[in-house]
Design an enzyme around this catalytic site. Structure first.
Site, PDB file in Angstrom:
ATOM      1  N   LYS A  90      74.288  41.549  82.398  1.00 16.59           N
ATOM      2  CA  LYS A  90      74.478  40.933  81.085  1.00 16.59           C
ATOM      3  C   LYS A  90      75.850  41.281  80.545  1.00 16.59           C
ATOM      4  O   LYS A  90      76.210  42.449  80.613  1.00 16.59           O
ATOM      5  CB  LYS A  90      73.377  41.496  80.174  1.00 16.59           C
TER       6      LYS A  90
ATOM      7  N   LYS B 271      74.793  46.411  81.640  1.00 11.57           N
ATOM      8  CA  LYS B 271      75.030  45.740  80.362  1.00 11.57           C
ATOM      9  C   LYS B 271      76.385  46.189  79.825  1.00 11.57           C
ATOM     10  O   LYS B 271      76.605  47.373  79.566  1.00 11.57           O
ATOM     11  CB  LYS B 271      73.897  46.102  79.395  1.00 11.57           C
TER      12      LYS B 271
HETATM   13  C1  PBG Z   1      69.954  45.295  72.041  1.00  7.13           C
HETATM   14  C2  PBG Z   1      70.276  43.938  72.553  1.00  7.13           C
HETATM   15  C3  PBG Z   1      71.438  43.218  72.297  1.00  7.13           C
HETATM   16  C4  PBG Z   1      71.292  42.007  72.966  1.00  7.13           C
HETATM   17  C5  PBG Z   1      70.063  42.015  73.586  1.00  7.13           C
HETATM   18  N1  PBG Z   1      69.460  43.239  73.344  1.00  7.13           N
HETATM   19  C6  PBG Z   1      72.568  43.516  71.399  1.00  7.13           C
HETATM   20  C7  PBG Z   1      73.513  44.601  71.706  1.00  7.13           C
HETATM   21  O1  PBG Z   1      73.438  45.296  72.713  1.00  7.13           O
HETATM   22  O2  PBG Z   1      74.379  44.779  70.865  1.00  7.13           O
HETATM   23  C8  PBG Z   1      72.310  40.923  72.941  1.00  7.13           C
HETATM   24  C9  PBG Z   1      71.837  39.589  73.367  1.00  7.13           C
HETATM   25  C10 PBG Z   1      72.706  38.467  73.000  1.00  7.13           C
HETATM   26  O3  PBG Z   1      73.882  38.598  72.589  1.00  7.13           O
HETATM   27  O4  PBG Z   1      72.216  37.338  73.118  1.00  7.13           O
HETATM   28  N2  PBG Z   1      68.692  45.324  71.438  1.00  7.13           N
END
Ligand code: PBG
Length: 325
Positions: free
Chosen positions: A251, A197
């Protein structure tokens, strides 16, 4: 004039021929629909930066899940938003919190007809907006956070969730959750690991949806990945597989198609990709401005993600594309 013996265009002559030789396709069973559910909400609330996306109340949740099922989808991922946030994100691991109530409601209603995943993180629940608890120096404390993730995972499992999906990028989060689940006897609760991520501005609209502002204009670069790296993603994925993940994820999706392709080739492990909020909003906003046909562009991006090697895709276009397939 000489003709080549082999002409590629023979295979492009008609739709039936094209589908006969098509290498990649998207099925409704590949798509996962995100659902936001907010505590204390009276009626569904549109997300301003994500045209077409709505935050559900606990009461409207069942209808939203039903709409997903009616479009042919079978899997949703839940994001809970509590009424009150604090420094320890305690609403995340409070008995019967919003996410737990949502899981219970959906599993009671739909049983195995609906696969229910739940995002597991502290950012939606903490007043500072970070994915873990902070130490006195203001930095995110990895190991203290793991204890809270484990507690949360047990609550989700008890409520009957099919997959817990840790998204906080703490080191060892999959191993910690797997061993708590095992020792409590939840051997069948699967883990979808947000393994690779990246730290990116593409999560902006999501933070709008879940009402998160990172304190002091901060970011997540000390725990999410640097966008310059790809080998790091492969190491993260290898660790999560070793720690007991059932499915791993990359992601965002379209900005990391190379990572998806490499991960599939290297591990041959169930692989998801998350087409995140910013990826959605770019297309939705351009479509709303009449720049292009949004459904077509969304479909093309999903095809590219599948072609790169993803088995499943989390996308805010899930319902729209499911209807179009
Ligand atoms: C954290 C989380 C995020 C997303 C999914 N889970 C936000 C982050 O890491 O700041 C982002 C998903 C998206 O942008 O659609 N709980």
């Amino acid at each position: 004039m000489s003709y080549p013996l082999t002409r590629m265009r023979r295979l492009r002559r008609s739709g039936h021929i094209r589908s006969l030789v098509r290498e990649t396709d998207i099925g409704v069973s590949d798509l996962i629909a995100p659902i936001f559910v907010r505590e204390g909400l009276d009626s569904p609330l549109p997300v301003v930066s994500m045209p077409g996306v709505t935050v559900q109340s606990l009461r409207s949740l069942e209808d939203e899940a039903k709409a997903c099922l009616d479009s042919g989808l079978r899997t949703v991922i839940l994001f809970g938003i509590p009424a009150d946030k604090d420094a320890l994100g305690s609403a995340a691991y409070a008995e019967n919190n919003i996410a737990v109530a949502a899981v219970r409601l959906l599993k009671d209603k739909f049983q195995d007809d609906l696969v229910v995943m739940a995002d597991l993180c502290l950012d939606e629940y903490s007043d500072h907006g970070h994915c873990g608890v902070l130490g006195e120096d203001g930095t995110v404390q990895n190991d203290e956070t793991l204890l809270l993730y484990s507690k949360t995972a047990l609550l989700y499992a008890k409520a009957g969730v099919d997959f817990v999906a840790p998204s906080g990028m703490m080191d060892g989060q999959v191993g910690a959750i797997r061993s708590s689940l095992e020792s409590a006897g939840y051997h069948d609760t699967a883990i979808l690991a947000y393994s690779a991520k990246y730290a990116t501005a593409l999560y902006g609209p999501f933070r709008d949806a879940v009402d998160v502002t990172i304190a002091d204009g901060g970011d997540r670069k000390t725990y999410q990945q640097d966008i310059g790296n790809v080998n790091e993603s492969l190491r993260e994925i290898a660790l999560d597989i070793e720690e007991g993940a059932d499915m791993v994820m990359v992601k965002p999706a379209v900005t990391n198609l190379d990572v998806i392709a490499k991960a599939k080739a290297k591990f041959g492990f169930p692989l998801a990709a998350y087409q995140v909020s910013g990826e959605y909003s770019m297309i939705a906003a351009a479509a709303a401005a009449g720049v292009f046909d949004g459904t077509s562009v969304a479909y093309e991006t999903l095809m590219s993600i599948k072609r790169a090697g993803a088995d499943a895709i989390i996308t805010y276009f899930a319902k729209e594309i499911a209807k179009h397939l």
